[in-house]
Scaffold this active site. Structure first.
Site, PDB file in Angstrom:
ATOM      1  CB  CYS A 122      -3.734   1.417   6.803  1.00 13.09           C
ATOM      2  SG  CYS A 122      -3.653   2.929   7.775  1.00 13.09           S
ATOM      3  NE  ARG A 123      -4.585   1.264   1.511  1.00 15.89           N
ATOM      4  CZ  ARG A 123      -4.440   1.949   0.373  1.00 15.89           C
ATOM      5  NH1 ARG A 123      -5.277   1.751  -0.623  1.00 15.89           N
ATOM      6  NH2 ARG A 123      -3.456   2.800   0.241  1.00 15.89           N
ATOM      7  CB  SER A 124       0.472  -3.456   2.729  1.00 19.93           C
ATOM      8  OG  SER A 124       1.178  -2.439   3.386  1.00 19.93           O
ATOM      9  CB  CYS A 142      -0.983  -0.009   1.168  1.00 17.91           C
ATOM     10  SG  CYS A 142      -0.273   0.209   2.816  1.00 17.91           S
ATOM     11  CG  ASP A 147      -5.275   5.150   2.652  1.00 19.06           C
ATOM     12  OD1 ASP A 147      -5.363   4.756   3.834  1.00 19.06           O
ATOM     13  OD2 ASP A 147      -4.310   5.827   2.235  1.00 19.06           O
ATOM     14  CG  ASN A 202       4.387  -1.582   5.155  1.00 19.52           C
ATOM     15  OD1 ASN A 202       5.472  -1.874   5.644  1.00 19.52           O
ATOM     16  ND2 ASN A 202       3.458  -2.495   4.997  1.00 19.52           N
TER      17      ASN A 202
END
Length: 163
Positions: A16-18, A11, A129, A14
């Protein structure tokens, strides 16, 4: 001895999402007895902004409620060696996918994809995001990551069985 299949989730920062994608996939792989066959990591296209930081507190809190541990993860940027090292590099959205394409050597571009490629029934390719939003955005990220991780692991097992 089998060489682990290496997957990198990407993401922007690095945080939140990933890391959520990494933790969800790792936990599901452990539950399915696949952990030794996979090597999972996450990074950010702009990861240098948060390098060394733990994932966002909201990501950690909401993931923990569902049994996913992000506490040991630390942000890092995508580096050139990642394109050689990983078998699949999965972006969370178009912005990060295009950033990966720009950085990735031509011979490794076949490794690039979207994490949501593994949840085609959704009809979307972007995990939004959640950083600037409410907790509900992190819940949505978790929902999408669970669906994509389920598809990713099923795809891995199909490929493994056919090889």
């Amino acid at each position: 001895m089998n060489v682990p299949y290496r997957i990198l989730f990407v993401c922007m920062g690095n945080i939140c999402r990933s890391p959520i994608a990494e933790a969800v996939t790792r936990t599901m792989a452990q539950r399915q007895g696949l952990a030794a066959m996979l090597q999972l990591d996450s990074a950010g296209t702009h990861g240098h902004y948060h390098a060394g930081e733990a994932p966002d507190v909201r990501a950690r809190r909401i993931a923990a409620k569902r049994g996913y541990d992000l506490s040991r993860l630390r942000a890092r940027p995508v580096i050139d060696a990642d394109f050689d090292r990983f078998d699949r590099i999965l972006g969370m959205d178009e912005s990060n996918f295009f950033a990966l394409q720009r950085q990735c050597p031509e011979e490794h571009r076949v490794k690039l994809g979207y994490f949501l490629d593994y949840a085609p029934a959704l009809g979307i390719n972007e995990i939004p995001d959640p950083y600037y939003g409410a907790d509900s955005g992190f819940e949505r990220v978790l929902d999408l990551c669970e669906l994509a991780a389920t598809g990713l692991l099923a795809d891995y097992m199909r490929r493994r069985a056919s090889s």
